[in-house]
Design a protein around this motif. Structure first.
Motif, mmCIF file in Angstrom:
data_model
loop_
_atom_site.group_PDB
_atom_site.id
_atom_site.type_symbol
_atom_site.label_atom_id
_atom_site.label_comp_id
_atom_site.label_asym_id
_atom_site.label_seq_id
_atom_site.Cartn_x
_atom_site.Cartn_y
_atom_site.Cartn_z
ATOM 1 N N ALA A 33 -31.824 -114.538 36.570
ATOM 2 C CA ALA A 33 -30.339 -114.703 36.112
ATOM 3 C C ALA A 33 -29.902 -113.928 35.061
ATOM 4 O O ALA A 33 -28.744 -113.733 34.714
ATOM 5 N N CYS A 34 -30.917 -113.882 33.986
ATOM 6 C CA CYS A 34 -30.699 -113.162 32.724
ATOM 7 C C CYS A 34 -32.118 -112.512 32.230
ATOM 8 O O CYS A 34 -32.986 -113.170 32.355
ATOM 9 N N VAL A 35 -31.968 -111.305 32.012
ATOM 10 C CA VAL A 35 -32.855 -110.571 31.321
ATOM 11 C C VAL A 35 -32.768 -110.117 29.939
ATOM 12 O O VAL A 35 -31.733 -109.444 29.638
ATOM 13 N N PHE A 36 -33.637 -110.543 28.952
ATOM 14 C CA PHE A 36 -33.310 -110.369 27.537
ATOM 15 C C PHE A 36 -34.108 -109.255 27.303
ATOM 16 O O PHE A 36 -35.544 -109.323 27.067
ATOM 17 N N HIS A 37 -33.705 -108.067 26.943
ATOM 18 C CA HIS A 37 -34.419 -106.675 26.528
ATOM 19 C C HIS A 37 -34.564 -106.704 25.188
ATOM 20 O O HIS A 37 -33.632 -106.907 24.090
ATOM 21 N N LYS B 206 -31.725 -101.244 33.570
ATOM 22 C CA LYS B 206 -30.444 -100.978 34.399
ATOM 23 C C LYS B 206 -30.528 -100.699 35.775
ATOM 24 O O LYS B 206 -29.848 -101.271 36.478
ATOM 25 N N PRO B 207 -31.390 -99.771 36.264
ATOM 26 C CA PRO B 207 -31.339 -99.673 37.798
ATOM 27 C C PRO B 207 -31.710 -100.907 38.579
ATOM 28 O O PRO B 207 -31.299 -100.975 39.840
ATOM 29 N N LEU B 208 -32.429 -101.893 38.069
ATOM 30 C CA LEU B 208 -32.880 -103.123 38.725
ATOM 31 C C LEU B 208 -31.931 -104.109 38.541
ATOM 32 O O LEU B 208 -31.908 -105.259 39.371
ATOM 33 N N ILE B 209 -30.934 -103.947 37.862
ATOM 34 C CA ILE B 209 -30.001 -105.139 37.504
ATOM 35 C C ILE B 209 -28.462 -104.680 37.945
ATOM 36 O O ILE B 209 -27.842 -103.945 37.074
ATOM 37 N N ALA B 210 -28.149 -105.213 39.016
ATOM 38 C CA ALA B 210 -26.727 -104.801 39.632
ATOM 39 C C ALA B 210 -25.528 -105.207 38.555
ATOM 40 O O ALA B 210 -24.734 -104.404 38.370
ATOM 41 N N ASP B 211 -25.784 -106.439 38.328
ATOM 42 C CA ASP B 211 -24.585 -107.014 37.156
ATOM 43 C C ASP B 211 -25.280 -106.853 35.763
ATOM 44 O O ASP B 211 -26.020 -107.588 35.304
ATOM 45 N N THR B 212 -24.709 -105.999 35.173
ATOM 46 C CA THR B 212 -25.165 -105.626 33.789
ATOM 47 C C THR B 212 -24.865 -106.438 32.851
ATOM 48 O O THR B 212 -25.456 -106.607 31.662
ATOM 49 N N ASP B 213 -24.125 -107.587 33.326
ATOM 50 C CA ASP B 213 -23.656 -108.847 32.265
ATOM 51 C C ASP B 213 -25.406 -109.606 32.251
ATOM 52 O O ASP B 213 -25.184 -110.666 31.402
ATOM 53 N N ARG B 214 -26.111 -109.504 33.102
ATOM 54 C CA ARG B 214 -27.333 -110.141 33.117
ATOM 55 C C ARG B 214 -28.553 -109.311 32.377
ATOM 56 O O ARG B 214 -29.348 -110.060 32.026
#
Length: 377
Positions: free
Chosen positions: A141-145, A155-163
């Motif tokens: 639901a959220c990835v903290f990098h 980014k290529p793995l996460i369609a919604d960049t807000d996540r």
């Protein structure tokens, strides 16, 4: 609000110190600071460093059994089901075989901090772990990098960049400084270890172990002869199973490299404040917690401009970063700072302001509270 906490690479209660364990503990503290109630739900380690496919299959099997255990437990006691699941450090060598499965079964949100995605591993010896890590990252639901570089790769793995949320490495500055031993006579400790008084002191704080740390020590052998400063002295705080090898490696500089061994956390601020410049080539460094420690104590940095180092050192403000593997540039930069007291003073003040305002645990807690709270709400 309750969160399940899990660190597949190394649990926060593991007996062996490391940067990974330290960041896991800091994240735990930041989450508590943000108001969450945490439970360490598993100490199962999925780390597999040799590329052994059978070992990875075994890890997957054991991880799934652990997931089944938690699902059964929480379904029997629904009031104990956490509001969400938080995993620290997911990548191809250490995938999360538990969290995504539990979250899907119990319909709770899944969060990751410090995820890494390296497409070059897609068909390599860790393909099983690579695929599992990619699936977990995509499901979150959220990835903290924690570094800018990781964010770009995810980014290529996460369609919604807000996540995808930038949570840079941070330090509990108050605890670190409040615990400092104020009566340490650093110069006497240096002399007792074989050093000399009245030198221009460079400082490095790093474990003496194989891998990237050892390569950085190897690079000192190329950097030190290039220094034009005549009265330099390199102080090394750290220990490990490669200490003898490192001392042999740097034996040409006997009398100028001072080995201080492992020092208590309470003594480290005294060494940071005593030195003139912090130096570390940072080969393969994810980011490096010692850089933050040095800066909060007002010590300017010279380091390689590698991976996540620019996220913890502000180039030309709190230190100077040099191109990876450019030993001439590294030595010239050290010479420049050792000769420039006014520049060091400016960087010292900027370094303290930077860590205090932008890389403290309070700032991290705000970020975690905001984004996790949004999902849970």
């Amino acid at each position: 609000m309750k969160l399940a906490f899990y660190a597949p690479m190394k649990p926060p209660d593991h007996p062996t110190p490391s940067g990974d364990r330290r960041m896991g503990r800091l994240l735990w503290k930041a989450l508590e600071h943000a108001g969450f109630d945490l439970e360490l739900v598993s100490t199962f380690r999925s780390l597999e460093t040799s590329g052994d496919v059978q070992a990875q299959i075994k890890n997957e099997r054991e991880g799934r059994l652990e997931a089944d255990r938690l699902i059964e437990l929480w379904r029997a006691t629904p009031f104990k089901i956490p509001a969400g699941w938080f995993t620290y450090h997911v990548y191809h060598k250490s995938p999360d075989w538990i969290g995504p499965y539990v979250c899907e079964a119990l319909n709770i949100p899944y969060f990751i901090a410090e995820a890494s995605h390296a497409p070059k591993q897609a068909n390599g010896p860790w393909k099983l772990g690579y695929d599992a890590a990619a699936k977990a990252i995509s499901q979150a639901a959220c990835v903290f990098h924690m570094t800018t570089l990781d964010g770009a790769c995810l980014k290529p793995l996460i369609a919604d960049t807000d996540r995808l949320v930038f949570l840079p490495p941070f330090l509990d500055t108050k605890t670190f400084l409040d615990a400092a031993e104020e009566t340490v006579n650093t110069e006497d400790l240096v002399v007792t270890a074989g050093g000399q008084r009245g030198k221009k002191n460079m400082l490095a704080v790093a474990m003496m172990r194989s891998g990237d740390k050892f390569v950085s020590y190897e690079q000192f052998r190329s950097i030190l002869p290039r220094l034009k400063t005549e009265d330099w002295q390199l102080l090394i705080v750290g220990d490990g199973d490669r200490r003898d090898d490192i001392e042999k490696l740097l034996s040409p500089f006997a009398g100028r490299v001072v080995y201080l061994g492992q020092q208590p956390a309470a003594v480290l601020p005294a060494f940071y404040r005593f030195a003139d410049v912090y130096v570390w080539p940072a080969h393969g460094e994810a980011y490096g917690m010692a850089f933050l420690e040095a800066q909060i104590c007002g010590l300017p940095i010279v380091a390689g401009k590698i991976r996540g180092v620019p996220d913890v050192v502000k180039d030309r403000q709190t230190g100077l970063l040099t191109p990876e593997g450019d030993f001439d540039a590294f030595a010239e930069t050290v010479d420049f700072l050792l000769a420039s007291f006014s520049v060091r003073e400016e960087m010292s003040q900027a370094a303290q302001r930077f860590v205090q305002s932008e890389r403290g645990i309070e700032k991290a807690a705000e970020t975690l509270k905001h984004y996790i709270g949004q999902v849970l709400a």
